[in-house]
Design an enzyme around this catalytic site. Structure first.
Site, short mmCIF file in Angstrom:
data_model
loop_
_atom_site.label_atom_id
_atom_site.label_comp_id
_atom_site.label_asym_id
_atom_site.label_seq_id
_atom_site.Cartn_x
_atom_site.Cartn_y
_atom_site.Cartn_z
N ASP A 1 -5.41 -5.82 6.25
CA ASP A 1 -6.65 -5.33 5.65
C ASP A 1 -7.62 -6.49 5.44
O ASP A 1 -8.80 -6.43 5.79
CB ASP A 1 -6.29 -4.66 4.31
CG ASP A 1 -7.39 -3.75 3.81
OD1 ASP A 1 -8.40 -3.60 4.51
OD2 ASP A 1 -7.23 -3.18 2.71
N TYR B 1 0.82 -1.22 0.00
CA TYR B 1 0.00 0.00 0.00
C TYR B 1 0.85 1.26 0.00
O TYR B 1 0.33 2.36 0.07
CB TYR B 1 -0.92 0.02 1.22
CG TYR B 1 -2.06 -0.97 1.17
CD1 TYR B 1 -2.05 -2.06 0.31
CD2 TYR B 1 -3.17 -0.81 1.98
CE1 TYR B 1 -3.08 -2.96 0.27
CE2 TYR B 1 -4.22 -1.71 1.95
CZ TYR B 1 -4.17 -2.79 1.10
OH TYR B 1 -5.20 -3.69 1.06
N ASP C 1 -1.97 -17.65 5.43
CA ASP C 1 -3.04 -18.48 4.86
C ASP C 1 -3.54 -19.48 5.90
O ASP C 1 -4.75 -19.72 6.05
CB ASP C 1 -2.58 -19.19 3.58
CG ASP C 1 -1.18 -19.78 3.69
OD1 ASP C 1 -0.44 -19.43 4.63
OD2 ASP C 1 -0.82 -20.61 2.82
N LYS D 1 4.31 -14.48 5.41
CA LYS D 1 4.46 -15.42 4.29
C LYS D 1 5.96 -15.42 3.94
O LYS D 1 6.34 -15.24 2.78
CB LYS D 1 3.58 -14.91 3.12
CG LYS D 1 3.20 -15.96 2.14
CD LYS D 1 2.21 -16.97 2.63
CE LYS D 1 2.12 -18.10 1.63
NZ LYS D 1 1.48 -19.30 2.13
#
Ligand code: NAD
Length: 357
Positions: free
Chosen positions: A246, A122, A222, A189
């Protein structure tokens, strides 16, 4: 009297702000400095975030803000991203607590998502497909790294720094300590993005050693999403970089009744902006359909932040009692009878405040 900047926003913003203002005014003690931002400010001042809005927040130190539309492709910047950047609001905190009477697949959910607010994908470092800048970047990547970027790619860059990670993870641990939370879960991740999420994970793990009184685990994001949908009570405080934060905070809002009841706050070292997680909901704007509870719970957090904890608790108790009674519910909370309007919820919360001093 404490002065607080009130930014009603656009779309459903003015409706949920008016309802919330009525509830806070029933408690007393707050003077509002009302400032327009978003579509209304574009029409009036030609700028969705005029300088006087920022000046007001820099003076009062705290704002209660309704949602603001980000016009797609109009060339206007996102008010929300600009506000966070201008005021260095590095932490987005979204408590997701299941209140009695709210329909949910679960019985007991009480999570807090702490999201890094300033960098990651972002940050706005973007290369448009077909642009000259992207052609240069492709050439550089090919020359320096032998990497052949497909000519029809667009590119967004993902920076994660040690300093921003340190600030947000420290905030998450301090929050956990202050609120006697049992565990901080760090989502990442790093197995795929070794040099961005790798920084995030390694910095987080190092900081965790300074907070041995708070539990800590690092989980791939995940897998975290799966666990939240399966057993949300396994988690407590969750700290995430911007993009995962988010997505996961909306997922967590879905566990506790949806966007209509999900409050939020954006915190920096000097300023704080309290706002619901939801957006301007153009599909229901201006029709007295919006649920004002997310904004009311954001206001309760704002009151605690400015040292009016008793008023914040009283507002939250009033909201909780209206939810528990189940008689006045907007359509998003699947009422049994006919849905209540935004103003009906305001009436009920004000009455509950007056009934329980
Ligand atoms: P949204 O949150 O506005 O709406 C998603 C869905 O949730 C819609 O069906 C809407 O009707 C419903 N909804 C949202 N809030 C509700 C409420 N209080 N009561 C009942 N139903 C509610 O998300 P979107 O449609 O993706 O975004 C609309 C605009 O809002 C976009 O321009 C987006 O950029 C902006 N946005 C602003 C903020 C902010 O100001 N902080 C946050 C998110 C999105």
């Amino acid at each position: 009297m404490t002065t607080v900047t009130l930014v009603p926003g656009d779309g459903i913003g003015p409706e949920v702000s008016a309802a919330t203002r009525r509830a806070v005014d029933a408690l007393g003690g707050i003077e509002w400095d009302v400032q327009e931002a978003g579509v209304v400010a574009i029409e009036k001042f030609g700028d969705p975030l005029p300088k006087h809005v920022l000046d007001s927040i820099r003076t009062t130190g705290v704002a209660l803000k309704g949602p603001v539309t980000t016009p797609v492709g109009s060339g206007f910047r996102s008010v929300n991203v600009a506000l966070r950047r201008e005021l260095d609001l590095f932490a987005s905190v979204r408590p997701c607590r299941l209140y009695e009477g709210v329909p949910s697949a679960f019985d007991d959910v009480d999570l807090v998502v702490v999201r890094e607010n300033t960098e990651d994908l972002y940050e706005g470092i973007e290369f448009e497909v077909g642009s000259r800048e992207l052609a240069k970047l492709r050439g550089y990547l090919k020359y320096m790294h032998g990497y052949a970027l497909a000519p029809d790619s667009g590119v967004s860059v993902k920076p994660l720094s040690v300093s921003a990670t340190t600030a947000i993870v420290t905030y998450a641990f301090e929050y956990a300590r202050r609120h006697r939370r049992r565990k901080v879960t760090l989502g990442h991740k790093a197995n795929i993005m070794k040099f961005s999420d790798g920084v995030w994970l390694q910095t987080g793990e190092e900081l965790a050693t300074r907070y041995r009184d708070v539990g800590f685990e690092a989980t791939q994001v995940d897998e975290l999403a799966m666990w939240l949908a399966w057993a949300p009570d396994e988690h407590d405080v969750i700290v995430l970089p911007n993009l995962y934060g988010d997505i996961i905070s909306d997922l967590a809002a879905g566990l506790v009744g949806g966007l209509g009841v999900a409050p939020g706050m954006n915190l920096g070292r000097d300023y704080a902006v309290f706002e619901p997680t939801h957006g301007s909901a153009p599909d229901i704007a201006g029709r007295n359909l919006a649920n004002p509870i997310a904004m009311m719970l954001s206001a309760a957090a704002m009151l605690r932040h400015i040292g009016r904890a008793a008023d914040g608790d009283r507002l939250e108790r009033a909201v909780a009692s209206v939810l528990a009674s189940g008689e006045v519910r907007t359509a998003d909370l699947r009422p049994h009878g006919s849905p209540a309007g935004t103003s009906d919820v305001a009436d009920a919360v004000v009455a509950a405040i007056e009934d329980a001093p």
